[in-house]
Every structure is written in structure tokens, then in C-alpha cells.
Design a protein around this motif. Structure first.
Motif, mmCIF file in Angstrom:
data_model
loop_
_atom_site.group_PDB
_atom_site.id
_atom_site.type_symbol
_atom_site.label_atom_id
_atom_site.label_comp_id
_atom_site.label_asym_id
_atom_site.label_seq_id
_atom_site.Cartn_x
_atom_site.Cartn_y
_atom_site.Cartn_z
ATOM 1 N N LEU A 175 11.031 4.090 -10.563
ATOM 2 C CA LEU A 175 11.273 3.891 -9.141
ATOM 3 C C LEU A 175 9.928 3.793 -8.443
ATOM 4 C CD1 LEU A 175 13.476 3.845 -6.889
ATOM 5 C CD2 LEU A 175 13.027 6.292 -6.610
ATOM 6 N N TYR A 176 9.706 2.662 -7.769
ATOM 7 C CA TYR A 176 8.488 2.443 -6.989
ATOM 8 C C TYR A 176 8.879 2.430 -5.510
ATOM 9 C CZ TYR A 176 6.196 0.685 -11.252
ATOM 10 O OH TYR A 176 5.662 0.542 -12.510
ATOM 11 N N LYS A 177 8.034 3.051 -4.693
ATOM 12 C CA LYS A 177 8.200 2.996 -3.244
ATOM 13 C C LYS A 177 6.850 2.605 -2.660
ATOM 14 C CE LYS A 177 11.730 6.567 -3.078
ATOM 15 N NZ LYS A 177 12.110 7.897 -2.579
ATOM 16 N N PHE A 178 6.871 1.678 -1.684
ATOM 17 C CA PHE A 178 5.617 1.253 -1.075
ATOM 18 C C PHE A 178 5.867 0.654 0.301
ATOM 19 C CE2 PHE A 178 7.102 -2.156 -3.877
ATOM 20 C CZ PHE A 178 7.073 -3.285 -3.068
ATOM 21 N N GLN A 179 4.780 0.516 1.046
ATOM 22 C CA GLN A 179 4.794 -0.157 2.338
ATOM 23 C C GLN A 179 4.312 -1.581 2.110
ATOM 24 O OE1 GLN A 179 5.847 1.289 5.337
ATOM 25 N NE2 GLN A 179 6.495 2.889 3.936
ATOM 26 N N TRP A 180 4.908 -2.515 2.822
ATOM 27 C CA TRP A 180 4.578 -3.930 2.668
ATOM 28 C C TRP A 180 4.201 -4.494 4.032
ATOM 29 C CZ3 TRP A 180 8.835 -8.146 2.373
ATOM 30 C CH2 TRP A 180 8.275 -9.394 2.093
ATOM 31 N N SER A 181 2.973 -4.937 4.176
ATOM 32 C CA SER A 181 2.506 -5.585 5.398
ATOM 33 C C SER A 181 2.693 -7.089 5.198
ATOM 34 C CB SER A 181 1.031 -5.241 5.633
ATOM 35 O OG SER A 181 0.576 -5.844 6.809
ATOM 36 N N TYR A 182 3.686 -7.661 5.850
ATOM 37 C CA TYR A 182 4.078 -9.042 5.556
ATOM 38 C C TYR A 182 3.824 -10.000 6.725
ATOM 39 C CZ TYR A 182 8.242 -8.188 8.381
ATOM 40 O OH TYR A 182 9.092 -7.887 9.424
ATOM 41 N N CYS A 183 3.786 -11.264 6.360
ATOM 42 C CA CYS A 183 3.710 -12.363 7.312
ATOM 43 C C CYS A 183 4.692 -13.422 6.837
ATOM 44 C CB CYS A 183 2.297 -12.926 7.355
ATOM 45 S SG CYS A 183 2.131 -14.341 8.476
ATOM 46 N N ASN A 184 5.465 -13.984 7.743
ATOM 47 C CA ASN A 184 6.407 -15.052 7.398
ATOM 48 C C ASN A 184 5.711 -16.407 7.527
ATOM 49 O OD1 ASN A 184 8.422 -13.100 7.203
ATOM 50 N ND2 ASN A 184 9.113 -13.411 9.299
ATOM 51 N N SER A 185 5.794 -17.220 6.499
ATOM 52 C CA SER A 185 5.178 -18.548 6.563
ATOM 53 C C SER A 185 5.944 -19.491 7.484
ATOM 54 C CB SER A 185 5.088 -19.160 5.160
ATOM 55 O OG SER A 185 6.378 -19.446 4.658
ATOM 56 N N TYR B 201 0.842 -1.190 0.000
ATOM 57 C CA TYR B 201 0.000 0.000 0.000
ATOM 58 C C TYR B 201 0.880 1.243 0.000
ATOM 59 C CZ TYR B 201 0.974 -0.312 5.006
ATOM 60 O OH TYR B 201 1.615 -0.408 6.215
ATOM 61 N N SER B 202 0.258 2.417 -0.104
ATOM 62 C CA SER B 202 0.967 3.706 -0.183
ATOM 63 C C SER B 202 2.032 3.669 -1.283
ATOM 64 C CB SER B 202 1.605 4.074 1.166
ATOM 65 O OG SER B 202 0.634 4.173 2.167
ATOM 66 N N ILE B 203 1.608 3.284 -2.474
ATOM 67 C CA ILE B 203 2.519 3.098 -3.595
ATOM 68 C C ILE B 203 2.761 4.438 -4.297
ATOM 69 C CG2 ILE B 203 2.966 1.767 -5.688
ATOM 70 C CD1 ILE B 203 0.489 0.005 -4.724
ATOM 71 N N VAL B 204 4.028 4.738 -4.547
ATOM 72 C CA VAL B 204 4.423 5.940 -5.272
ATOM 73 C C VAL B 204 5.346 5.510 -6.401
ATOM 74 C CG1 VAL B 204 5.636 8.153 -5.097
ATOM 75 C CG2 VAL B 204 4.274 7.343 -3.172
ATOM 76 N N LYS B 205 5.195 6.153 -7.564
ATOM 77 C CA LYS B 205 6.024 5.808 -8.722
ATOM 78 C C LYS B 205 6.634 7.062 -9.321
ATOM 79 C CE LYS B 205 5.708 3.836 -13.372
ATOM 80 N NZ LYS B 205 4.808 3.321 -14.410
ATOM 81 N N GLU B 206 7.928 6.966 -9.667
ATOM 82 C CA GLU B 206 8.633 8.030 -10.381
ATOM 83 C C GLU B 206 9.198 7.423 -11.658
ATOM 84 O OE1 GLU B 206 11.696 9.725 -7.907
ATOM 85 O OE2 GLU B 206 10.395 9.678 -6.156
ATOM 86 N N GLU B 207 9.056 8.155 -12.774
ATOM 87 C CA GLU B 207 9.577 7.670 -14.043
ATOM 88 C C GLU B 207 10.686 8.585 -14.541
ATOM 89 O OE1 GLU B 207 6.796 6.050 -17.061
ATOM 90 O OE2 GLU B 207 5.275 6.854 -15.699
ATOM 91 N N ASN B 208 11.718 7.978 -15.116
ATOM 92 C CA ASN B 208 12.788 8.707 -15.786
ATOM 93 C C ASN B 208 12.798 8.245 -17.236
ATOM 94 O OD1 ASN B 208 13.746 10.073 -13.444
ATOM 95 N ND2 ASN B 208 14.669 8.149 -12.787
ATOM 96 N N PRO B 209 12.440 9.136 -18.167
ATOM 97 C CA PRO B 209 12.355 8.709 -19.570
ATOM 98 C C PRO B 209 13.706 8.297 -20.140
ATOM 99 C CG PRO B 209 12.075 11.087 -19.364
ATOM 100 C CD PRO B 209 12.155 10.534 -17.974
ATOM 101 N N VAL C 185 9.657 -0.593 1.170
ATOM 102 C CA VAL C 185 10.296 -1.232 0.026
ATOM 103 C C VAL C 185 10.505 -0.211 -1.083
ATOM 104 C CG1 VAL C 185 10.140 -3.090 -1.692
ATOM 105 C CG2 VAL C 185 9.175 -3.424 0.597
ATOM 106 N N THR C 186 11.692 -0.259 -1.679
ATOM 107 C CA THR C 186 12.016 0.565 -2.837
ATOM 108 C C THR C 186 12.404 -0.363 -3.969
ATOM 109 O OG1 THR C 186 12.837 2.320 -1.393
ATOM 110 C CG2 THR C 186 13.485 2.426 -3.703
ATOM 111 N N LEU C 187 11.809 -0.159 -5.131
ATOM 112 C CA LEU C 187 12.077 -0.974 -6.311
ATOM 113 C C LEU C 187 12.535 -0.069 -7.439
ATOM 114 C CD1 LEU C 187 11.903 -3.370 -8.329
ATOM 115 C CD2 LEU C 187 9.437 -2.944 -8.449
ATOM 116 N N LEU C 188 13.750 -0.298 -7.917
ATOM 117 C CA LEU C 188 14.285 0.416 -9.076
ATOM 118 C C LEU C 188 14.285 -0.539 -10.257
ATOM 119 C CD1 LEU C 188 15.804 2.777 -10.487
ATOM 120 C CD2 LEU C 188 17.923 1.676 -9.700
ATOM 121 N N LEU C 189 13.704 -0.106 -11.371
ATOM 122 C CA LEU C 189 13.729 -0.873 -12.616
ATOM 123 C C LEU C 189 14.488 -0.065 -13.661
ATOM 124 C CD1 LEU C 189 10.000 -2.012 -12.895
ATOM 125 C CD2 LEU C 189 11.953 -3.384 -12.161
#
Length: 179
Positions: free
Chosen positions: A110-120, A92-100, A130-134
């Protein structure tokens, strides 16, 4: 030129097969089907600056975005195939930035978001930033994912992404319309 077309056809077919096989094989404990959106194959990993790549490769670890059949929400998973364990949950709270795409640089997102997780594996629950760069390169899509859980450990995964994030972009658009 003909050989190049054959190679591209084979690579595309292989990618399609891998993604569809993953999509059809994922199920959670409630028998709700999970549909793979994107697979992040890790080739390099660090935990608090320490190289954990050999452990990650041995465990056949990957990161995944997926949707469940009973919701439009996107979930995120850090999946360890060898031990059949994962940390998973909603984002949730996902934000995206694009660089052409520039002449000297590849297109990136660049994506930034919050991750509500549970460990199996231990049923521990928490929240991580979480930050994701593609980076879209001619040979594929490079990723770098940084996960900062509440204990402030830093996990960094790098490798290649398969699939696309159109469902995630749709959720961002929907999220922005509701604000």
C-alpha cells in the motif's frame, strides 16, 4: 511443461516490448524525455461511485509512474491516449506499507502519497491525495488507485500493473534518510 515455458517467454517478451515502446514514445512539451517506470492498465473505474468504465476504455486511459531525463524524481500521470491529454506532476510525502505473502493471502503493498498535478487540457493545477494498493497474484499484479483531489471527488481505478516500483521504493528510502 515445454508449452508452459513457451507461453511464459512470449508473455515476458510482449510485456518487455510494451514497456519499452511506452518508454521511448513519451515526451513532454519541453522535449525532456520521460522514462516509464510502471503502467497501470485500467479495467474498471468509478467517479464518485458512478461507473465510468466504458468512457475510460474508449479513451484508452492508463495511469503511469515515470521519470524525466533531467531528474531522479518520480512523476505520476493519468493519461488519456485517444485525446492525447493527461493530468501529470510530481509526487511527494510517499509512505509504503507491506503485507507479506501469507498462505491464505497474496503479498500486497500500500502506497500513499501527495500528487501535485497539472491538467494538459485546461491548465488547472491542484493537489490530490493518492492511495495505491498492489496485490501480487499468480497471473499478474492487481492494482486499485484512489485519487482524492482538493474538491473531494473520489476517483477509483482498478486493473493490472506492468513494470515495477523499484525507483519509487528508492525515492522512499532517500526521503526517509533525509528526515
Amino acid at each position: 511443461m515445454k508449452n508452459l515455458k513457451i507461453i511464459y517467454t512470449i508473455l515476458f517478451s510482449l510485456l518487455y516490448t510494451v514497456i519499452n515502446a511506452q518508454e521511448k514514445s513519451l515526451e513532454n512539451e519541453n522535449d525532456t524525455k520521460q522514462y516509464l517506470v510502471a503502467l497501470f492498465k485500467t479495467r474498471d473505474a468509478k467517479s464518485n461511485g458512478e461507473d465510468i468504465t466504458p468512457e475510460i476504455l474508449k479513451a484508452n486511459q492508463s495511469l503511469q509512474f515515470y521519470k524525466s531525463s533531467d531528474s531522479d524524481e518520480i512523476l505520476f500521470s493519468n493519461f488519456w491516449k485517444k485525446t492525447n491529454s493527461q493530468s501529470y506532476g510530481y509526487i511527494y510525502s510517499i509512505v509504503k506499507e507491506e503485507n507479506p505473502d501469507k498462505e491464505e493471502e497474496n503479498k500486497s503493498e500500500l502506497y500513499k502519497f501527495q500528487w501535485s498535478y497539472c491538467n494538459s487540457y485546461d491548465n488547472k493545477k491542484g493537489t490530490a491525495e493518492v492511495t495505491l494498493l498492489l496485490v501480487y497474484k499468480p497471473r499478474g499484479t492487481y492494482f486499485e488507485i484512489t485519487i482524492l483531489p482538493e474538491n473531494l471527488d473520489e476517483l477509483i481505478y482498478k486493473g493490472e500493473m506492468y513494470g515495477d516500483l523499484l525507483p519509487l521504493d528508492y525515492n522512499i528510502k532517500k526521503q526517509n534518510e533525509n528526515q
